[in-house]
Scaffold this motif. Structure first.
Motif, PDB file in Angstrom:
ATOM      1  N   VAL A  46     -30.934  12.221 -30.721  1.00 51.35           N
ATOM      2  CA  VAL A  46     -31.664  12.133 -31.984  1.00 51.35           C
ATOM      3  C   VAL A  46     -30.773  12.566 -33.144  1.00 51.35           C
ATOM      4  N   TYR A  47     -30.103  13.712 -32.992  1.00 50.74           N
ATOM      5  CA  TYR A  47     -29.213  14.192 -34.050  1.00 50.74           C
ATOM      6  C   TYR A  47     -28.105  13.171 -34.332  1.00 50.74           C
ATOM      7  N   GLU A  48     -27.519  12.639 -33.287  1.00 51.81           N
ATOM      8  CA  GLU A  48     -26.439  11.660 -33.452  1.00 51.81           C
ATOM      9  C   GLU A  48     -26.941  10.405 -34.158  1.00 51.81           C
ATOM     10  N   ALA A  49     -28.147   9.956 -33.795  1.00 52.71           N
ATOM     11  CA  ALA A  49     -28.705   8.753 -34.414  1.00 52.71           C
ATOM     12  C   ALA A  49     -28.921   8.954 -35.908  1.00 52.71           C
ATOM     13  N   VAL A  50     -29.443  10.113 -36.279  1.00 44.80           N
ATOM     14  CA  VAL A  50     -29.670  10.394 -37.701  1.00 44.80           C
ATOM     15  C   VAL A  50     -28.337  10.543 -38.427  1.00 44.80           C
ATOM     16  N   TRP A  51     -27.380  11.212 -37.789  1.00 42.41           N
ATOM     17  CA  TRP A  51     -26.065  11.406 -38.410  1.00 42.41           C
ATOM     18  C   TRP A  51     -25.378  10.063 -38.677  1.00 42.41           C
ATOM     19  N   ASN A  52     -25.479   9.164 -37.720  1.00 35.85           N
ATOM     20  CA  ASN A  52     -24.839   7.847 -37.841  1.00 35.85           C
ATOM     21  C   ASN A  52     -25.724   6.828 -38.544  1.00 35.85           C
ATOM     22  N   LYS A  53     -26.889   7.294 -39.022  1.00 34.12           N
ATOM     23  CA  LYS A  53     -27.838   6.425 -39.726  1.00 34.12           C
ATOM     24  C   LYS A  53     -28.257   5.248 -38.857  1.00 34.12           C
ATOM     25  N   SER A  54     -28.393   5.522 -37.570  1.00 38.07           N
ATOM     26  CA  SER A  54     -28.820   4.490 -36.627  1.00 38.07           C
ATOM     27  C   SER A  54     -30.342   4.383 -36.633  1.00 38.07           C
ATOM     28  N   ASP A  55     -30.844   3.431 -35.866  1.00 42.07           N
ATOM     29  CA  ASP A  55     -32.286   3.225 -35.769  1.00 42.07           C
ATOM     30  C   ASP A  55     -32.900   4.349 -34.938  1.00 42.07           C
ATOM     31  N   VAL A  56     -33.824   5.091 -35.532  1.00 37.49           N
ATOM     32  CA  VAL A  56     -34.463   6.194 -34.809  1.00 37.49           C
ATOM     33  C   VAL A  56     -35.954   5.939 -34.613  1.00 37.49           C
ATOM     34  N   LYS A  57     -36.364   4.676 -34.706  1.00 40.25           N
ATOM     35  CA  LYS A  57     -37.788   4.363 -34.595  1.00 40.25           C
ATOM     36  C   LYS A  57     -38.355   4.730 -33.232  1.00 40.25           C
ATOM     37  N   GLU A  58     -37.503   4.694 -32.213  1.00 38.75           N
ATOM     38  CA  GLU A  58     -38.002   5.043 -30.882  1.00 38.75           C
ATOM     39  C   GLU A  58     -38.330   6.524 -30.770  1.00 38.75           C
ATOM     40  N   PHE A  59     -37.795   7.317 -31.698  1.00 38.73           N
ATOM     41  CA  PHE A  59     -38.032   8.753 -31.655  1.00 38.73           C
ATOM     42  C   PHE A  59     -39.071   9.213 -32.674  1.00 38.73           C
ATOM     43  N   VAL A  60     -39.261   8.449 -33.762  1.00 46.22           N
ATOM     44  CA  VAL A  60     -39.892   9.050 -34.925  1.00 46.22           C
ATOM     45  C   VAL A  60     -40.602   8.022 -35.789  1.00 46.22           C
ATOM     46  N   VAL A  61     -41.589   8.519 -36.543  1.00 44.65           N
ATOM     47  CA  VAL A  61     -42.202   7.754 -37.623  1.00 44.65           C
ATOM     48  C   VAL A  61     -41.624   8.292 -38.918  1.00 44.65           C
ATOM     49  N   MET A  62     -41.013   7.425 -39.716  1.00 45.11           N
ATOM     50  CA  MET A  62     -40.326   7.886 -40.920  1.00 45.11           C
ATOM     51  C   MET A  62     -41.317   8.490 -41.907  1.00 45.11           C
ATOM     52  N   LYS A  63     -40.893   9.562 -42.535  1.00 46.07           N
ATOM     53  CA  LYS A  63     -41.719  10.227 -43.541  1.00 46.07           C
ATOM     54  C   LYS A  63     -41.788   9.389 -44.809  1.00 46.07           C
ATOM     55  N   LYS A  64     -42.975   9.290 -45.390  1.00 43.97           N
ATOM     56  CA  LYS A  64     -43.129   8.549 -46.633  1.00 43.97           C
ATOM     57  C   LYS A  64     -42.399   9.264 -47.759  1.00 43.97           C
ATOM     58  N   PRO A  65     -41.890   8.515 -48.732  1.00 42.84           N
ATOM     59  CA  PRO A  65     -41.219   9.162 -49.860  1.00 42.84           C
ATOM     60  C   PRO A  65     -42.140  10.144 -50.560  1.00 42.84           C
ATOM     61  N   ARG A  66     -41.550  11.209 -51.042  1.00 42.98           N
ATOM     62  CA  ARG A  66     -42.325  12.270 -51.665  1.00 42.98           C
ATOM     63  C   ARG A  66     -43.103  11.773 -52.876  1.00 42.98           C
ATOM     64  N   THR A  67     -42.518  10.845 -53.638  1.00 42.77           N
ATOM     65  CA  THR A  67     -43.191  10.340 -54.829  1.00 42.77           C
ATOM     66  C   THR A  67     -44.472   9.601 -54.470  1.00 42.77           C
ATOM     67  N   ILE A  68     -44.439   8.873 -53.339  1.00 42.73           N
ATOM     68  CA  ILE A  68     -45.629   8.142 -52.907  1.00 42.73           C
ATOM     69  C   ILE A  68     -46.725   9.120 -52.512  1.00 42.73           C
ATOM     70  N   ILE A  69     -46.310  10.206 -51.819  1.00 45.05           N
ATOM     71  CA  ILE A  69     -47.288  11.207 -51.403  1.00 45.05           C
ATOM     72  C   ILE A  69     -47.951  11.837 -52.619  1.00 45.05           C
ATOM     73  N   ARG A  70     -47.140  12.179 -53.606  1.00 43.68           N
ATOM     74  CA  ARG A  70     -47.699  12.791 -54.807  1.00 43.68           C
ATOM     75  C   ARG A  70     -48.605  11.814 -55.552  1.00 43.68           C
ATOM     76  N   LEU A  71     -48.216  10.527 -55.603  1.00 42.64           N
ATOM     77  CA  LEU A  71     -49.022   9.524 -56.281  1.00 42.64           C
ATOM     78  C   LEU A  71     -50.379   9.383 -55.609  1.00 42.64           C
ATOM     79  N   ARG A  72     -50.378   9.502 -54.278  1.00 42.52           N
ATOM     80  CA  ARG A  72     -51.622   9.401 -53.533  1.00 42.52           C
ATOM     81  C   ARG A  72     -52.606  10.475 -53.968  1.00 42.52           C
ATOM     82  N   TYR A  73     -52.075  11.690 -54.213  1.00 41.31           N
ATOM     83  CA  TYR A  73     -52.940  12.781 -54.635  1.00 41.31           C
ATOM     84  C   TYR A  73     -53.335  12.662 -56.110  1.00 41.31           C
TER      85      TYR A  73
END
Length: 386
Positions: A332-359
């Protein structure tokens, strides 16, 4: 008579600059709180700490930087509130949390020597009770003939650079302490790093130099202390630049288990042994330190995230996913470091601006509705008048 004359002259000069004598003399062995609101909550906690009998050798001074603006500018105080310790020839910034306990512990630490000599088990237990990482130099009295210089003094000198940190430093030649750690079988002198949340005990063997002692402290203070608290946050934060930081959050709302934290610790210890330092790991107990999540720009309850501190690339959220083993964690660390596809491990976090806009959307809708009602009412009245 001469002393009285000097005091009077000093008072005249100080008053001519808008200062008081007590505000000039307090910069010797003093903890100063520079504030724009001397009646604030943190300021009150600071004054309460100053009344503790254990810091009676320290002066705790609260400085009103509105009333004494020029004085604070002269001391190069640029942000408020700020706390500094002023010694005879050094000035240390306070980066611990604004609590009575931390203010008191900081005061005790600053009025002590750079290193503490441990001669009894009680001395050792006292340092252990702080629950902070500490460095302990074991030696025998006849070890000193092995070196051309006094390495105990060098160790004390290097320790002085970390005077205001959350790290503690001690020396011992006690056979009782040596037996406690089974040291008769180990060649001395030797320097150990003890961390309350690590399963390892890194060591530096003789010969010692100022350079290798400092390198040992720098590497182990970042790599062997995994718990992030309100007190050590700013010290730990300096260790993250240019790295990937994995963070486990312990919270009543998530299911983080101690075994998960142990797996992450294990992989970091292994990587450190191979001098692979591009990854860092830490865990935060949100039950004790609820505000730390916001410092990492985490605004909801998560079990594990990876934050990229190379170019502030953002956060990858793993939610409450439990990893099978350390190999998977490393992948997992290597995939994130190399900017590889990590979809098999994780659901990407929504951008902070979108979260704030939602509220913000419900609030925007209320405001728009209110404005619309006023417009309709005025328009209706206008039509009636016409």
């Amino acid at each position: 008579m001469l002393v009285i004359l000097l005091v009077v002259l000093g008072e005249v000069l100080c008053q001519a600059q808008g200062y008081e004598v007590r505000e000039i003399f307090h910069f010797i062995d003093t903890v100063c709180f520079y504030s724009l609101n001397i009646k604030g909550e943190a300021e009150g906690l600071f004054l309460e700490a100053g009344r503790d009998f254990r810091v009676r050798n320290n002066s705790f001074k609260l400085i009103d930087c509105i009333e004494h603006h020029e004085y604070c500018v002269e001391r190069k105080i640029k942000s408020f509130p700020s706390v500094y310790y002023h010694g005879e020839d050094k000035m240390f910034e306070y980066t611990w949390s604004f609590t009575v306990a931390d203010f008191v512990e900081f005061g005790i630490k600053m009025q002590s020597n750079n290193t503490k000599t441990i001669s009894t088990l009680e001395d050792f237990e006292l340092i252990n009770s702080f629950n902070k990482p500490f460095y302990l130099l074991f030696y025998r009295e006849n070890d000193k003939i092995l070196s051309e210089f006094n390495y105990v003094d060098i160790f004390s000198y290097i320790s002085g650079f970390y005077k205001s940190s959350n790290l503690y430093f001690a020396t011992t030649s006690s056979k009782t302490i040596s037996k406690l750690y089974h040291l008769p079988k180990i060649q001395t002198p030797i320097l150990y790093n003890f961390s309350p949340n690590s399963t390892t005990r890194p060591s530096l063997k003789f010969p010692f130099t100022g350079q290798n002692i400092k390198e040992f402290i720098e590497s182990t203070r970042c790599n062997n202390n995994f718990q992030i608290t309100q007190s050590n946050f700013y010290e730990q934060r300096k260790c993250f630049d240019g790295k990937l930081l994995g963070i486990s959050f312990i919270d009543k709302n998530n299911k983080t288990h101690i075994s998960q934290i142990s797996k992450h610790k294990s992989i970091m210890i292994t990587l450190n042994a191979y001098n692979d330092t591009k990854f860092r790991y830490g865990f935060v107990d949100l039950n004790k330190f609820p505000s730390i999540g916001k410092k990492f720009h985490v605004y909801e309850s998560y079990s594990f995230v990876i934050r990229d501190y190379r170019e502030n690339k953002g956060i990858v959220d793993f939610g409450e996913r439990f990893f099978r083993d350390t190999d998977e964690i490393y992948s997992v660390y290597e995939a994130v470091w190399n900017k590889s596809d990590v979809k098999e491990f994780v659901v990407m976090k929504k951008p902070r601006t979108i979260i704030r806009l939602r509220y913000l959307l419900p609030g925007i809708a209320v405001v728009v509705g209110f404005v619309y009602k006023i417009w309709v009412k005025q328009h209706f009245q206008y039509r009636q008048e016409v």
